[in-house]
Design a protein around this motif. Sequence first.
Motif, PDB file in Angstrom:
ATOM      1  N   VAL A 104       0.859  -1.174   0.000  1.00 41.13           N
ATOM      2  CA  VAL A 104       0.000   0.000   0.000  1.00 41.13           C
ATOM      3  C   VAL A 104       0.899   1.229   0.000  1.00 41.13           C
ATOM      4  O   VAL A 104       1.851   1.320   0.759  1.00 41.13           O
ATOM      5  N   GLU A 113      -7.597   4.863  -3.365  1.00 45.22           N
ATOM      6  CA  GLU A 113      -7.463   3.436  -3.677  1.00 45.22           C
ATOM      7  C   GLU A 113      -8.489   3.013  -4.714  1.00 45.22           C
ATOM      8  O   GLU A 113      -8.172   2.298  -5.671  1.00 45.22           O
ATOM      9  N   GLU A 141       4.021  -0.893   3.690  1.00 46.69           N
ATOM     10  CA  GLU A 141       3.154   0.281   3.696  1.00 46.69           C
ATOM     11  C   GLU A 141       3.945   1.536   3.329  1.00 46.69           C
ATOM     12  O   GLU A 141       5.102   1.692   3.729  1.00 46.69           O
ATOM     13  N   GLN A 189      -5.301   3.403   0.900  1.00 48.53           N
ATOM     14  CA  GLN A 189      -5.233   1.985   0.616  1.00 48.53           C
ATOM     15  C   GLN A 189      -5.094   1.214   1.934  1.00 48.53           C
ATOM     16  O   GLN A 189      -4.542   1.719   2.897  1.00 48.53           O
TER      17      GLN A 189
END
Length: 210
Positions: free
Chosen positions: A9, A162, A37, A14
Motif C-alpha cells: 500500500v 485506492e 506500507e 489503501q
Amino acid sequence: MQTILYARVSTADQTIAHQRKQAEAAGFKIDQVVADEGVSGVSTVLSERPQGRRLFDMLRAGDVLVVRWVDRLGRNYADVTETVREFMRRGIVVRTVINGMTFDGATTDPVQMAVRDALIGFMAATAQAQAEATKEAQRAGIEHAKERDDAYLGRKPSYTREQLDDVVARLGRDEPVLSIAKATGISRGTVYRIRDNRAEAEAAIARWTE
C-alpha cells in the motif's frame, strides 16, 4: 506448503485488510500476510522493500505467493519479470487475485512455457504503462486543481484514492464498466466519469487531499 499474501500500500487510502478481503473473496485461504506500507512500486523494487526482502527468505518450493495483481510486486517491467521468474525458479507458484492468473515454473511443455512467459511480460509491461499514465494524469489533475479558487473545493469525491487507482487499472485491462462498479463498490456513473475525464477525477482527489 503455505499460502502467503503479499500486499503493498502506497497511500493512506489503501489498506492491507482490503487486499486480504479481496483475496479471500476470490477463494484463497491465506496463511500469512506480508505487507509493505507507504512504499512506491515505481521507485522501490521488491527486494529493496523491508517486507519484500522477507519473501525471498521465507518462501520455499511448493509455497504459493498471492498478490492482488502483478503491480503489487512492482511497476517496472524488467524488475517484475525477473522477480516472477526468480520465484518460479525456486519452485514457488505466483497467483493473482485479479484475472486469476497462475505462474508456475513446473511446466516443461514449450508451448505452455511460451504462453506463460508472454503473459508475464504483458502484465509487467501493463503495470509500468499504467504507472506512467497515472503519474501523468495526477500531474494534470493537480495542475487543474490549482487553477481553481482555493476556497472552492467542490463536492467531495465519492471514491477514495485506492478506488480511483483500482478503477483506472481495471479500465486499462478493458474490464466492463458494470464489473468494475461491482468490484470497487462505486456507481457505474462514477466509473463512466472517471473513464471519460481522468484529469478531473484526479483533480477532485487532489483538491481534497493536497
